[in-house]
Scaffold this motif. Structure first.
Motif, PDB file in Angstrom:
ATOM      1  N   SER A 158      -4.558   1.803 -11.807  1.00 45.53           N
ATOM      2  CA  SER A 158      -3.628   2.899 -11.991  1.00 45.53           C
ATOM      3  C   SER A 158      -3.204   3.017 -13.462  1.00 45.53           C
ATOM      4  O   SER A 158      -3.101   4.104 -14.018  1.00 45.53           O
ATOM      5  N   LEU A 159      -3.012   1.882 -14.098  1.00 43.17           N
ATOM      6  CA  LEU A 159      -2.631   1.861 -15.516  1.00 43.17           C
ATOM      7  C   LEU A 159      -3.742   2.440 -16.392  1.00 43.17           C
ATOM      8  O   LEU A 159      -3.496   3.244 -17.295  1.00 43.17           O
ATOM      9  N   GLU A 160      -4.964   2.012 -16.104  1.00 42.74           N
ATOM     10  CA  GLU A 160      -6.104   2.441 -16.930  1.00 42.74           C
ATOM     11  C   GLU A 160      -6.290   3.953 -16.913  1.00 42.74           C
ATOM     12  O   GLU A 160      -6.915   4.513 -17.803  1.00 42.74           O
ATOM     13  N   SER A 161      -5.757   4.603 -15.882  1.00 42.64           N
ATOM     14  CA  SER A 161      -5.938   6.045 -15.815  1.00 42.64           C
ATOM     15  C   SER A 161      -4.931   6.799 -16.698  1.00 42.64           C
ATOM     16  O   SER A 161      -4.997   8.015 -16.820  1.00 42.64           O
TER      17      SER A 161
ATOM     18  N   MET B 279       0.820  -1.205   0.000  1.00 43.57           N
ATOM     19  CA  MET B 279       0.000   0.000   0.000  1.00 43.57           C
ATOM     20  C   MET B 279       0.858   1.260   0.000  1.00 43.57           C
ATOM     21  O   MET B 279       0.607   2.202  -0.717  1.00 43.57           O
ATOM     22  N   LYS B 280       1.888   1.213   0.834  1.00 47.45           N
ATOM     23  CA  LYS B 280       2.737   2.392   0.962  1.00 47.45           C
ATOM     24  C   LYS B 280       3.364   2.770  -0.378  1.00 47.45           C
ATOM     25  O   LYS B 280       3.371   3.934  -0.771  1.00 47.45           O
ATOM     26  N   SER B 281       3.823   1.766  -1.086  1.00 45.57           N
ATOM     27  CA  SER B 281       4.487   2.056  -2.355  1.00 45.57           C
ATOM     28  C   SER B 281       3.487   2.614  -3.368  1.00 45.57           C
ATOM     29  O   SER B 281       3.833   3.406  -4.225  1.00 45.57           O
ATOM     30  N   LEU B 282       2.227   2.205  -3.228  1.00 51.11           N
ATOM     31  CA  LEU B 282       1.210   2.709  -4.157  1.00 51.11           C
ATOM     32  C   LEU B 282       0.947   4.189  -3.929  1.00 51.11           C
ATOM     33  O   LEU B 282       0.812   4.961  -4.869  1.00 51.11           O
ATOM     34  N   ILE B 283       0.872   4.574  -2.640  1.00 50.21           N
ATOM     35  CA  ILE B 283       0.638   5.985  -2.340  1.00 50.21           C
ATOM     36  C   ILE B 283       1.802   6.831  -2.857  1.00 50.21           C
ATOM     37  O   ILE B 283       1.617   7.832  -3.517  1.00 50.21           O
ATOM     38  N   LEU B 284       3.001   6.328  -2.617  1.00 52.23           N
ATOM     39  CA  LEU B 284       4.183   7.040  -3.108  1.00 52.23           C
ATOM     40  C   LEU B 284       4.129   7.200  -4.619  1.00 52.23           C
ATOM     41  O   LEU B 284       4.420   8.256  -5.166  1.00 52.23           O
ATOM     42  N   ALA B 285       3.708   6.133  -5.294  1.00 53.28           N
ATOM     43  CA  ALA B 285       3.631   6.175  -6.752  1.00 53.28           C
ATOM     44  C   ALA B 285       2.671   7.264  -7.193  1.00 53.28           C
ATOM     45  O   ALA B 285       2.927   8.000  -8.139  1.00 53.28           O
ATOM     46  N   GLY B 286       1.566   7.380  -6.471  1.00 52.84           N
ATOM     47  CA  GLY B 286       0.572   8.392  -6.795  1.00 52.84           C
ATOM     48  C   GLY B 286       1.154   9.788  -6.693  1.00 52.84           C
ATOM     49  O   GLY B 286       0.991  10.612  -7.591  1.00 52.84           O
ATOM     50  N   ILE B 287       1.871  10.031  -5.619  1.00 54.37           N
ATOM     51  CA  ILE B 287       2.480  11.353  -5.421  1.00 54.37           C
ATOM     52  C   ILE B 287       3.481  11.640  -6.526  1.00 54.37           C
ATOM     53  O   ILE B 287       3.510  12.693  -7.124  1.00 54.37           O
ATOM     54  N   PHE B 288       4.271  10.614  -6.860  1.00 61.86           N
ATOM     55  CA  PHE B 288       5.296  10.745  -7.878  1.00 61.86           C
ATOM     56  C   PHE B 288       4.666  11.106  -9.230  1.00 61.86           C
ATOM     57  O   PHE B 288       5.104  11.997  -9.934  1.00 61.86           O
TER      58      PHE B 288
ATOM     59  N   ALA C 122      -0.533 -14.667   0.738  1.00 60.13           N
ATOM     60  CA  ALA C 122       0.325 -14.214  -0.358  1.00 60.13           C
ATOM     61  C   ALA C 122      -0.474 -14.162  -1.656  1.00 60.13           C
ATOM     62  O   ALA C 122      -0.365 -13.219  -2.440  1.00 60.13           O
ATOM     63  N   VAL C 123      -1.303 -15.178  -1.871  1.00 59.08           N
ATOM     64  CA  VAL C 123      -2.096 -15.230  -3.104  1.00 59.08           C
ATOM     65  C   VAL C 123      -3.060 -14.049  -3.156  1.00 59.08           C
ATOM     66  O   VAL C 123      -3.161 -13.342  -4.164  1.00 59.08           O
ATOM     67  N   GLU C 124      -3.766 -13.820  -2.044  1.00 58.46           N
ATOM     68  CA  GLU C 124      -4.724 -12.703  -2.006  1.00 58.46           C
ATOM     69  C   GLU C 124      -4.026 -11.360  -2.201  1.00 58.46           C
ATOM     70  O   GLU C 124      -4.511 -10.480  -2.904  1.00 58.46           O
ATOM     71  N   ASN C 125      -2.900 -11.264  -1.553  1.00 54.93           N
ATOM     72  CA  ASN C 125      -2.101 -10.051  -1.632  1.00 54.93           C
ATOM     73  C   ASN C 125      -1.666  -9.754  -3.080  1.00 54.93           C
ATOM     74  O   ASN C 125      -1.719  -8.618  -3.549  1.00 54.93           O
ATOM     75  N   ASN C 126      -1.274 -10.813  -3.789  1.00 56.64           N
ATOM     76  CA  ASN C 126      -0.863 -10.636  -5.184  1.00 56.64           C
ATOM     77  C   ASN C 126      -2.032 -10.193  -6.068  1.00 56.64           C
ATOM     78  O   ASN C 126      -1.871  -9.356  -6.952  1.00 56.64           O
ATOM     79  N   ILE C 127      -3.187 -10.768  -5.807  1.00 60.39           N
ATOM     80  CA  ILE C 127      -4.361 -10.386  -6.610  1.00 60.39           C
ATOM     81  C   ILE C 127      -4.689  -8.915  -6.378  1.00 60.39           C
ATOM     82  O   ILE C 127      -4.941  -8.153  -7.314  1.00 60.39           O
ATOM     83  N   LYS C 128      -4.639  -8.532  -5.105  1.00 58.03           N
ATOM     84  CA  LYS C 128      -4.931  -7.135  -4.771  1.00 58.03           C
ATOM     85  C   LYS C 128      -3.920  -6.199  -5.461  1.00 58.03           C
ATOM     86  O   LYS C 128      -4.287  -5.171  -6.033  1.00 58.03           O
ATOM     87  N   PHE C 129      -2.675  -6.594  -5.393  1.00 61.54           N
ATOM     88  CA  PHE C 129      -1.596  -5.822  -6.032  1.00 61.54           C
ATOM     89  C   PHE C 129      -1.883  -5.613  -7.524  1.00 61.54           C
ATOM     90  O   PHE C 129      -1.825  -4.496  -8.040  1.00 61.54           O
ATOM     91  N   SER C 130      -2.221  -6.694  -8.212  1.00 60.27           N
ATOM     92  CA  SER C 130      -2.484  -6.597  -9.662  1.00 60.27           C
ATOM     93  C   SER C 130      -3.673  -5.678  -9.934  1.00 60.27           C
ATOM     94  O   SER C 130      -3.639  -4.866 -10.858  1.00 60.27           O
ATOM     95  N   ARG C 131      -4.750  -5.836  -9.136  1.00 59.73           N
ATOM     96  CA  ARG C 131      -5.957  -5.020  -9.374  1.00 59.73           C
ATOM     97  C   ARG C 131      -5.647  -3.541  -9.209  1.00 59.73           C
ATOM     98  O   ARG C 131      -6.076  -2.711 -10.014  1.00 59.73           O
ATOM     99  N   GLN C 132      -4.889  -3.217  -8.161  1.00 64.41           N
ATOM    100  CA  GLN C 132      -4.576  -1.812  -7.916  1.00 64.41           C
ATOM    101  C   GLN C 132      -3.746  -1.217  -9.049  1.00 64.41           C
ATOM    102  O   GLN C 132      -4.002  -0.113  -9.506  1.00 64.41           O
ATOM    103  N   TRP C 133      -2.770  -1.973  -9.520  1.00 66.86           N
ATOM    104  CA  TRP C 133      -1.924  -1.449 -10.600  1.00 66.86           C
ATOM    105  C   TRP C 133      -2.671  -1.382 -11.927  1.00 66.86           C
ATOM    106  O   TRP C 133      -2.399  -0.512 -12.757  1.00 66.86           O
ATOM    107  N   LEU C 134      -3.618  -2.301 -12.118  1.00 69.19           N
ATOM    108  CA  LEU C 134      -4.437  -2.220 -13.333  1.00 69.19           C
ATOM    109  C   LEU C 134      -5.256  -0.925 -13.336  1.00 69.19           C
ATOM    110  O   LEU C 134      -5.330  -0.219 -14.336  1.00 69.19           O
TER     111      LEU C 134
END
Ligand code: ZN
Ligand code: ZN
Length: 584
Positions: A86-89, A1-10, A72-84
């Protein structure tokens, strides 16, 4: 999550930069934003998948190990969804050609990760996914840090080995027998990484005594944990009543995996039908060629009535023309020299013949699997070269050396050098690094593009006169083609049509002129992989179709060299995306 917020700011910072520089065009600004997005995304990706980071030579996050439990599996799915999301935007239409491809590659990759975790669920049945040793090999041997630091990282990495293997075993619900066997073999083999050469390096290192002790303890714990995992797997194998999952994934999953792995508009059924038809076509051609060669090798001896026997007899005769074990390396080195010259003389590539590609004896730890291969440095690693590795046949037992040399006789070995080196894998790899200039293409590679390219070059080189249109070369190439086509047929037969091992062996030996040992090996490979065997032919078809379309588009401007240069400039991207850009 933290890295995602940072990415947003960046990203927001980058947008502001884009606005303040008035001379920048809309596309430049979309591309700048996307470049920043890509960097942040990749860094987060390696953090999420530290083992993949190691394989790509990233040099960061090597100390971490993800415990393979359900979290770990759930975490990976969540990771992919969030980045998707972010990509779509991002502003797709505003992107350059190259970034449009990158956008599509990331999208498919993340969707594919979700599919593997959520639908395919191979973490529950493929025991060979669990192995710490390969990562450790690279932690120790990559040049990303001084040895002492690498050993400290290794020590940290191994801290969770026990938890890793325990979780892995718990995650396996109903594994397949074939993947258990593979996992045992590979985990047992992997233990050699923690052997004498590592203990020697630790001894001479600059680590403090306390650090050395901790590292040695962690290594011992890892060895123990690996052995326990192996023993637990062996218990399952020994259980007479255990209901293994079938290695056959079935038509529905096969179709989906085909789409994600190969990124193609063809369906498996279409590819299968084409392969069956092509097999007949090549077979008929080989019959004519073998007939034309008969007199040269057998004089007036009557031709066998059975077409299979006729072709096999001529192939066997041609196979006797081969190098001695001690000359095999020189013979293949000479191919590379001549091939480089040929592709420039025949105006097939702009290839800079001075570009480093080294032919060398295959390092011992890779030896014995394939007679030759192409080796690249990991995408992020700055130092290193492209190698055409050739196994040292003088180290083979006499009989194995002889059968290998018959298989890679004077004709087949030329096709091998084309496929692995020039203009196949090594040359494509060099273009990938030199021309595409985008690390994304080198980390998220498309297997159908890479293998399709290598088999495409075999036929293309012969069409352009390599081998002087000799009948021997034609017949040998026919045998190679049958192998490529059989790869598709076997894969589909086993996973989608439920065919027996016997029918596969028969296809390989009787109809495709393979030895029993080769057929056995191929069958085994098809039971532990899915779709991969289809990548050669599927990619090959897509490249040839694209070449026709491109020729039509360019009209009198078309040249084969221009097609090759343009095609390779997009790196190892899915052919579908390259096609969109080349035909636009
Ligand atoms: Zn011989
Ligand atoms: Zn290949």
């Amino acid at each position: 999550m933290k890295s995602l917020i940072l990415a947003g700011i960046f990203l927001m910072c980058m947008l502001f930069l884009g606005c303040s520089q008035k001379i920048e065009t809309a596309q430049e600004s979309a591309d700048t934003t996307f470049a920043a997005f890509e960097d942040t995304f990749l860094d987060s990706y390696w953090k999420q998948y530290p083992i993949a980071s190691i394989f790509n030579g990233y040099g960061k996050y090597y100390e971490s190990v993800v415990i393979p439990d359900s979290n770990a599996v759930e975490n990976n799915i969540k990771f992919s969804r969030q980045w998707l999301d972010s990509l779509e935007s991002s502003n797709y239409e505003g992107l350059s050609d190259n970034n449009k491809i990158s956008f599509n590659i990331i999208k498919n990759w993340l969707e594919s990760d979700i599919w593997y975790a959520d639908v395919f669920k191979d973490h529950k049945w493929n025991a060979s996914l669990y192995n710490l040793s390969w990562g450790c090999y690279y932690i120790i041997n990559q040049p990303y840090a001084p040895l002492d630091d690498r050993l400290r990282i290794l020590s940290k990495h191994l801290e969770s080995a026990e938890r890793y293997y325990q979780a892995a075993f718990k995650t396996l619900l109903r594994p397949t027998r074939e993947h258990i066997e593979l996992s045992i073999l590979q985990n047992e083999g992997g233990l050699s990484i923690f052997g004498k050469s590592l203990t020697d390096s630790i001894k001479i290192s600059g680590l403090t005594d306390i650090e050395k002790n901790t590292l040695n303890e962690n290594i011992n714990k890892t060895i123990q944990a690996t052995k326990t995992f192996i023993a637990d797997l062996k218990k399952i194998l020994a259980d007479k009543n255990y209901e293994f999952r079938s290695f056959r994934i079935g038509k529905e999953l096969f179709e989906q995996k085909f789409r994600y792995d190969l990124v193609t508009t063809f369906t498996p059924q279409e590819i299968y039908d084409k392969a069956v038809a092509d097999k007949k076509m090549y077979y008929d051609k080989m019959y004519i060629t073998a007939g034309n060669l008969w007199g040269k090798y057998f004089g007036n001896r009557p031709k066998p009535a059975d077409t299979l026997v006729l072709i096999q007899t001529v192939i066997d005769k041609i196979s006797l023309q081969h190098a001695k074990p001690e000359h095999f390396f020189d013979s293949l080195t000479n191919h590379v020299y001549r091939l480089k010259k040929f592709i420039v003389q025949k105006n097939l590539f702009d290839f800079d013949t001075a570009y480093p590609m080294k032919v060398r004896i295959m390092p011992a730890f890779m030896s014995g699997v394939a007679v030759a291969n192409a080796e690249f440095t990991p995408p992020y690693q700055k130092e290193g070269e492209t190698y055409y590795n050739i196994d040292d046949l003088t180290t083979y037992p006499k009989e194995k050396a002889e059968s290998t040399l018959r298989e890679y006789n004077d004709y087949a070995s030329q096709l091998l050098s084309i496929h692995e080196a020039v203009p196949g894998h090594c040359l494509q790899g060099i273009y990938n690094n030199k021309k595409s200039g985008d690390v994304l293409r080198s980390v998220f590679t498309n297997g159908a593009m890479i293998e399709g390219w290598a088999v495409y070059t075999e036929g293309m080189m012969l069409d352009n006169g390599w081998g002087g249109h000799s009948l021997e070369m034609e017949l040998t190439h026919g045998k190679m083609k049958l192998r490529e086509l059989a790869n598709v047929i076997i894969d589909y037969d086993l996973h989608c049509l439920n065919k027996s091992k016997e029918s596969i062996m028969n296809l390989m030996v009787r109809e495709c002129f393979q030895t029993a040992a080769q057929a056995e090996e191929k069958y085994h490979r098809a039971t532990v992989s899915q779709v991969q065997l289809c990548s050669y032919y599927t990619g090959h078809l897509a490249i040839e179709a694209l070449r026709d379309e491109y020729q039509q588009k360019m009209g009198t401007q078309y040249s084969l060299k221009d097609f090759h240069e343009k095609f390779l400039s997009f790196g190892s991207s899915p052919i579908k995306y390259i096609r969109e850009r080349m035909l636009e």
